[in-house]
Design an enzyme around this catalytic site. Structure first.
Site, PDB file in Angstrom:
ATOM      1  CB  SER A  71      -0.985  -0.004   1.174  1.00  0.00           C
ATOM      2  OG  SER A  71      -2.089  -0.817   0.859  1.00  0.00           O
ATOM      3  CE1 TYR A 177      -5.094   2.498   3.890  1.00  0.00           C
ATOM      4  CE2 TYR A 177      -5.749   0.276   3.295  1.00  0.00           C
ATOM      5  CZ  TYR A 177      -4.824   1.303   3.272  1.00  0.00           C
ATOM      6  OH  TYR A 177      -3.623   1.119   2.625  1.00  0.00           O
ATOM      7  CB  SER A 178     -12.178   1.105   0.907  1.00  0.00           C
ATOM      8  OG  SER A 178     -12.652   0.329  -0.175  1.00  0.00           O
ATOM      9  CG  ASN A 179      -6.956  -2.288  -0.623  1.00  0.00           C
ATOM     10  OD1 ASN A 179      -5.961  -1.589  -0.513  1.00  0.00           O
ATOM     11  ND2 ASN A 179      -7.189  -3.330   0.162  1.00  0.00           N
ATOM     12  N   GLY A 319       3.304  -0.365   3.730  1.00  0.00           N
ATOM     13  CA  GLY A 319       2.548  -1.373   3.000  1.00  0.00           C
ATOM     14  C   GLY A 319       2.806  -2.750   3.564  1.00  0.00           C
TER      15      GLY A 319
END
Length: 389
Positions: A71, A177-179, A319
């Site tokens: 990330s 938090y969202s990809n 990440g």
């Protein structure tokens, strides 16, 4: 201790920094397979590694090795979107649906909301709700991930999966938090420019900064040499198993976490970004301003803001994914940076134990680099600890 440590000639001109040597050796001794660390500060550059490049071998991780940054990719993606905002190709507070009309997106969702995780969109790698309810997304854990690790996902597929699930909240009313946000950011870039995400990343960031060690892999499972190996340790039917996670298809993460880089390239990028070389000052200020709804996470536009016990603040976006972790920290002006790669081995650590080990690693290194080892553990902002966080 010195036999399991390697320091490149780049550090010879600077001080020996025994505290950093000790820190990375202790990190390996705590259960990690390998560490690469690069520090730039007022004393110069220090580069070192500890542990092993591959389980069963004796070679140390290469200090110029490539690794999966997870990330930390989000900061690159956010910078790319904001660069296009500066070029007038994207409106930061305009509806994303104007560029991507085929998805049925809520018209209240803006590019800003994607970058700061306030869109409310379901995370396609799975959600854990406040009451403990787990709603899975794509195969992302244990044997299910191992069996699917070479599958190709298209960004549109990931977005449509997320949109098939209920939103967590109405756009702009909360933080989560969202990809999914960053895959939509990729699609937004491609629609606004008519070029691929990788092409635009090369045009605006990688090329101008000379980041020759950084790769946007799309669906390729390969990682260019030199590199260490990362291992994913998991339980299946009560039995511990180890999978070599060096090669896998990163299209399951897309622009939310697919990039490959080096500690030197991460330093160059983060120092340039925070030093004002990539974005106009007003947009950089927006990037570094935490959204009130992000609470203790203190998340801006693709950046976490963290205070240290010795005064802070520092900025980061780390990440973590299957077998790998990346660290990317800097002072607000880009003058002092810490970049690192961590690889996991065959230690029998569940997800909670891995998250705990990572927090200890981060606190130890932040304390050494940004506080001179003088104060207690840093006030690390909570960060998502799923393998794709």
């Amino acid at each position: 201790m010195s036999e399991s440590l390697h320091t490149t000639k780049n550090s010879a001109a600077g001080p020996p920094r025994p505290e950093l040597r000790k820190a990375i050796q202790e990190i390996v001794d705590s259960g990690l397979a390998g560490v690469q660390l690069r520090v730039h500060d007022e004393t110069g550059e220090w580069v070192g590694s500890a542990g092993v490049c591959e389980l069963g071998g004796d070679a140390k991780p290469p200090t110029n090795g490539r690794f999966r940054i997870g990330s930390s990719t989000k900061t690159f993606t956010a910078t790319l979107v904001l660069h296009l905002v500066a070029e007038g190709k994207i409106g930061l507070d305009a509806p994303v649906a104007d560029h991507l009309p085929g998805y049925g997106l809520d018209r209240r969702i803006t590019a800003r909301m994607l970058l700061q995780h306030t869109s409310g969109l379901f995370n396609f790698t799975g959600e854990v709700y406040d009451d403990g309810t787990v709603v899975p997304g794509i195969p992302a854990m244990a044997q299910e991930w191992v069996d699917n690790r070479f599958r190709t996902y298209r960004p549109e597929e990931l977005v449509r999966l997320a949109l098939s699930k209920p939103a967590r909240f109405e756009p702009g009313t909360d933080w989560s938090y969202s990809n999914t946000n960053y895959v939509l950011a990729r699609l937004l870039v491609e629609k606004a420019t008519g070029r691929s995400y990788g092409e635009e990343m090369q045009r605006l960031i990688l090329g101008p900064l000379g980041l020759s060690g950084t790769v946007v892999p799309d669906a390729s499972p390969e990682i260019p040499e030199p590199h260490a190996h990362g291992y994913y340790r998991y339980q299946d039917a009560g039995e511990w198993k180890t999978a070599d996670a060096t090669r896998f298809n990163p299209s399951c993460l897309s622009a939310a976490g697919d990039m490959i880089s080096t500690t030197e390239d991460l330093h160059t990028f983060f120092s340039a970004l925070l030093g004002g070389k990539l974005l106009p000052a007003p947009l950089l200020a927006e990037m570094r301003r935490p959204h009130p709804k992000s609470g203790d996470h203190r998340y801006g536009l693709g950046l976490f803001v963290q205070d240290t016990d010795c005064g802070g603040p520092i900025l980061h976006h780390n990440g973590g994914l299957w077998g790998w972790a990346a660290l990317m920290y800097s002072t607000p002006d880009g003058s002092t940076t810490l970049t690192a790669s961590l690889t996991f081995g065959d230690a029998e650590l569940d997800l909670a134990a891995i998250a705990g080990a990572l927090e200890k690693v981060k606190r130890r290194l932040v304390n050494e680099v940004f506080c001179g080892g003088q104060s207690g553990p840093s006030a690390e902002a909570p960060q998502p600890t799923r393998p794709t966080g």
